[in-house]
Enzyme design. Structure first.
Site, PDB file in Angstrom:
ATOM      1  N   THR A  66       0.411  -1.554  -0.463  1.00 33.02           N
ATOM      2  CA  THR A  66       0.336   0.014   0.177  1.00 33.02           C
ATOM      3  C   THR A  66       0.482   1.116  -0.121  1.00 33.02           C
ATOM      4  O   THR A  66       0.754   2.310  -0.756  1.00 33.02           O
ATOM      5  CB  THR A  66      -0.612   0.391   1.261  1.00 33.02           C
ATOM      6  OG1 THR A  66      -1.131  -1.392   1.202  1.00 33.02           O
ATOM      7  CG2 THR A  66      -1.895   0.854   1.172  1.00 33.02           C
ATOM      8  N   VAL A  67       1.648   1.255   0.704  1.00 32.18           N
ATOM      9  CA  VAL A  67       2.512   2.746   1.077  1.00 32.18           C
ATOM     10  C   VAL A  67       3.769   2.461  -0.210  1.00 32.18           C
ATOM     11  O   VAL A  67       3.250   3.918  -0.486  1.00 32.18           O
ATOM     12  CB  VAL A  67       3.492   2.682   2.482  1.00 32.18           C
ATOM     13  CG1 VAL A  67       4.016   3.948   2.091  1.00 32.18           C
ATOM     14  CG2 VAL A  67       2.509   2.711   3.512  1.00 32.18           C
ATOM     15  N   GLY A  68       3.780   2.125  -0.603  1.00 33.44           N
ATOM     16  CA  GLY A  68       4.875   2.078  -2.145  1.00 33.44           C
ATOM     17  C   GLY A  68       4.441   2.063  -2.877  1.00 33.44           C
ATOM     18  O   GLY A  68       4.751   2.961  -3.671  1.00 33.44           O
ATOM     19  N   GLU A  87      10.982   9.815   8.693  1.00 34.61           N
ATOM     20  CA  GLU A  87       9.897  10.492   8.706  1.00 34.61           C
ATOM     21  C   GLU A  87       8.947   9.807   9.517  1.00 34.61           C
ATOM     22  O   GLU A  87       7.868   9.863  10.204  1.00 34.61           O
ATOM     23  CB  GLU A  87       9.278  11.642   8.312  1.00 34.61           C
ATOM     24  CG  GLU A  87       8.521  12.899   8.793  1.00 34.61           C
ATOM     25  CD  GLU A  87       8.211  13.877  10.114  1.00 34.61           C
ATOM     26  OE1 GLU A  87       7.534  12.823  10.964  1.00 34.61           O
ATOM     27  OE2 GLU A  87       8.934  14.495  10.123  1.00 34.61           O
ATOM     28  N   LYS A 145       7.762   3.419  18.347  1.00 33.85           N
ATOM     29  CA  LYS A 145       7.487   4.823  17.704  1.00 33.85           C
ATOM     30  C   LYS A 145       8.286   5.888  18.836  1.00 33.85           C
ATOM     31  O   LYS A 145       8.812   6.543  18.151  1.00 33.85           O
ATOM     32  CB  LYS A 145       6.150   5.213  17.509  1.00 33.85           C
ATOM     33  CG  LYS A 145       5.926   4.019  16.142  1.00 33.85           C
ATOM     34  CD  LYS A 145       3.671   4.366  15.993  1.00 33.85           C
ATOM     35  CE  LYS A 145       3.471   3.493  14.986  1.00 33.85           C
ATOM     36  NZ  LYS A 145       2.305   3.804  14.644  1.00 33.85           N
TER      37      LYS A 145
END
Lengths: 419, 419
Positions: free
Chosen positions: A10-12, A121, A197
């Site tokens: 999804t992110v890629g 980030e 995180k």
């Protein structure tokens, strides 16, 4: 600049597509064209909504000297660790959103990177530019504390439990159905995702090197309707909070559910959204709010790093400063943490029980602030109470004693109160 | 690097003192010592809590070749304009918190600066690093809108009016007593301070060159208890919002009170605090919250710029990109703005009045969403209503017609609804 994307999920796919969709404005901002040219996948036959070349051979990407920036979105720890090391050794800039990798290997990788850009980030709070704020926006300040809601699954579940009175297991099933929670939800509801995180933010704010097993991590599994009732009664919300806090020269790093006043801005972050509140010694509180997950939101943060690399041409330091600033900060041992506590005890409803319980607290110098007793079936009662500030070690010992006392019939439940 | 501070009031003194108090960490972050060496004042005899040399002669500072960075905190427009020009011409970096100066002269000064750093994080939303977020954190995105609560005086007053039912004049007097409002409060309550900040954000997000007189600015002076009641009835809050919004190739820039759903995060920004919500086409909504005023908070933003200058050694572009990205964006004329509206009409309480009023709306194609009629003394009534989305020009014409109609006894009040 040519970009290779390791992992085209999804992110890629979002990274590749946004670089294409918003090419006009991104090129203008970066001052140079940023071109995604190749993606690493496990399965070439799977349908993917991207127009870049795909390969299953990571070395085809790493050995391509025309590729300047590697975006690592593989998931896992050891495999991406080897791949990122190789990329940095070849002098390629690396951008990763892999919080688990960073939770274990951020210091070695940052050292190895040296002046080669190594940015992440997107690994913390998704689309919120919180690392940017800490490194560039708040440089005048000593950071006093960072409190984050950084797991959307937990925050969605807790918001529903509080607003709609749904119990934990019902809402977990619903979250799983909606795709907000995994089939095995432990990583989210157990607090481990948020802890990864937190460790990254702890490094940026304080230079603290700790691993997940060094810090206090508790999940939201034990929160029951009785706790929600107590919270509502006293104007609290319940949140899974990540806390990094400077206490003298010790740094607390902890993840656990808290009761937190509804008047605090961070308590108003509801649903799947994330929020991070930072207290600086000069600016006071600033808070950063936004989507903590999702393909496009996470890709937005990945691309912010890529643009920054294109503009600056060198890496940011891991810490918010160019060299150690000489303070010797160490991780606060878990048992030394001081806060207020909420306790839920199931007790026998008969004479002398309250005295017995009270004595246990008194022995440990724990002072009670508020208390509600509610009758239950079978001659039992709930004793719901909050304490004044005391020491984690004392509370744990008191809880152990309470658990062994015959008048307390179930294992006591403790939730910290964030003040 | 040596720093000259023009104007040693609250913020100027904070800049000098923070650079001293937090010298350890600021030096580590900047990679170089940042030393405040001289301050410009009008009166050398006034007691000031700073340890730098003071002078009343601005040229002593501008002509000092050892001074690298000028911090402009003089207030006013024309005098600082001349001084900043001189400083930039001499190649000195300039950091300013002067929003009025920027509202009128930001483009000329940025052009003049060229590669010399010219920065102004503190001019918008005080201690919140919102310019940093727009320039660096959200570079992957086309900005769809920016909605800000950027005047603490108005937000303090509106919060009190809503939470405590205090009326406008009582709360203004209280705010003046507490020092939250000036003796002449027009600049704040009239929306002009917020408008200056909005113009700066409009330039950064869209490259729109506009001056205060080009944009829609309305203050909070006409908000009455009846409006608060209507808002509460329908789960709205009332806020003075600054809005920059892209609609096709036109940019809306406007400052006015709005009714806004309590479910929106920006509606939860209460009291003197500021908040800025940004919607990017990829990341979705992110929000930035913090103190909008105060010496130390504002100085925190000034120093973030100074550290950035020390690190990068060159200026940021005014816009979030290195060169124009080719979109031809223009300012949306005020009368073309489309939104929903809330209206408060004082009418005669007799047969036929509602029909008359309704016809006026129907003539302008304005469709009513919600309506409450409340009896008042002397055979009058309040008609409180909200519309569906319509055009500013049509509403203004309808309001003019209503004002001229005998059955409407007072000047109608209009507040926009932010949706």
């Amino acid at each position: 600049m040519r970009i290779g994307i390791l992992g085209v999920g999804t992110v890629g796919a979002s990274v590749a597509n946004i670089l294409k969709d918003n090419k006009d404005i991104i090129t203008a901002r970066a001052g140079v064209e940023l071109e995604p040219v190749i993606g690493l996948v496990n399965n070439l036959n799977k349908e993917r909504n991207v127009s870049i070349k795909l390969t299953t051979d990571v070395d085809e990407i790493l050995n391509d000297e025309s590729i300047d920036i590697i975006v690592e979105l593989m998931g896992g720890i050891e495999k991406p660790y080897e791949v990122v090391k190789k990329a940095l050794e070849k002098g390629k800039a690396v951008v990763t959103a892999n919080k688990a990798l960073l939770a274990y290997h951020r210091y070695e990788l940052q050292d190895l990177a040296g002046d080669t850009p190594f940015e992440y980030e997107a690994a913390v709070a998704g689309g919120i530019p919180i690392i940017n704020a800490l490194r560039d926006g708040l440089t005048a300040n000593h950071i006093e504390s960072i409190r984050g809601i950084m797991n959307g699954t937990c925050n969605y579940m807790l918001t529903k439990m509080i607003n709609e009175g749904v119990d934990y297991h019902t809402i977990l099933a619903e979250a799983q159905e909606l795709g907000y929670a995994e089939a095995d939800p432990t990583f989210d509801v157990g607090g481990f995702d948020a802890a990864h995180k937190l460790l990254i933010l702890g490094s940026i704010a304080y230079g603290i090197d700790a691993k997940p097993e060094d810090i206090l991590i508790e999940g939201i599994e034990n929160i029951a309707p009785a706790d929600i009732d107590f919270a509502s009664e006293f104007n609290y919300s319940i949140k899974l909070l990540t806390i990094a806090k400077k206490v003298g020269t010790k740094i607390e790093l902890r993840v656990h559910p808290v009761l937190i006043s509804n008047d605090e801005m961070i308590a108003k972050v509801d649903g799947v959204m994330n929020g991070v509140s930072v207290i600086g010694d000069k600016v006071g509180e600033t808070m950063y709010y936004g989507p903590g997950a999702g393909g496009d939101a996470t890709a937005s943060a990945v691309i912010a790093n890529i643009v920054d690399i294109a503009r600056r041409g060198k890496g940011s330091p891991m810490l918010g400063f160019e060299s150690s600033h000489g303070e010797n900060l160490t991780l606060m041992p878990k048992e030394e943490i001081q806060t207020k506590y909420y306790l839920r005890l199931k007790i026998e409803d008969k004479a002398g029980v309250l005295a017995k319980v009270s004595n246990i607290f008194a022995d440990k110098n724990i002072s009670i602030e508020k208390m509600i007793q509610k009758p239950l079936k079978n001659n039992c009662a709930h004793l719901l109470l909050s304490t004044h500030t005391c020491i984690e070690k004392d509370i744990n010992e008191a809880l152990k004693t309470l658990e062994d006392t015959s008048v307390v019939t179930d294992k006591p439940v403790m939730i910290r109160i964030e003040d």
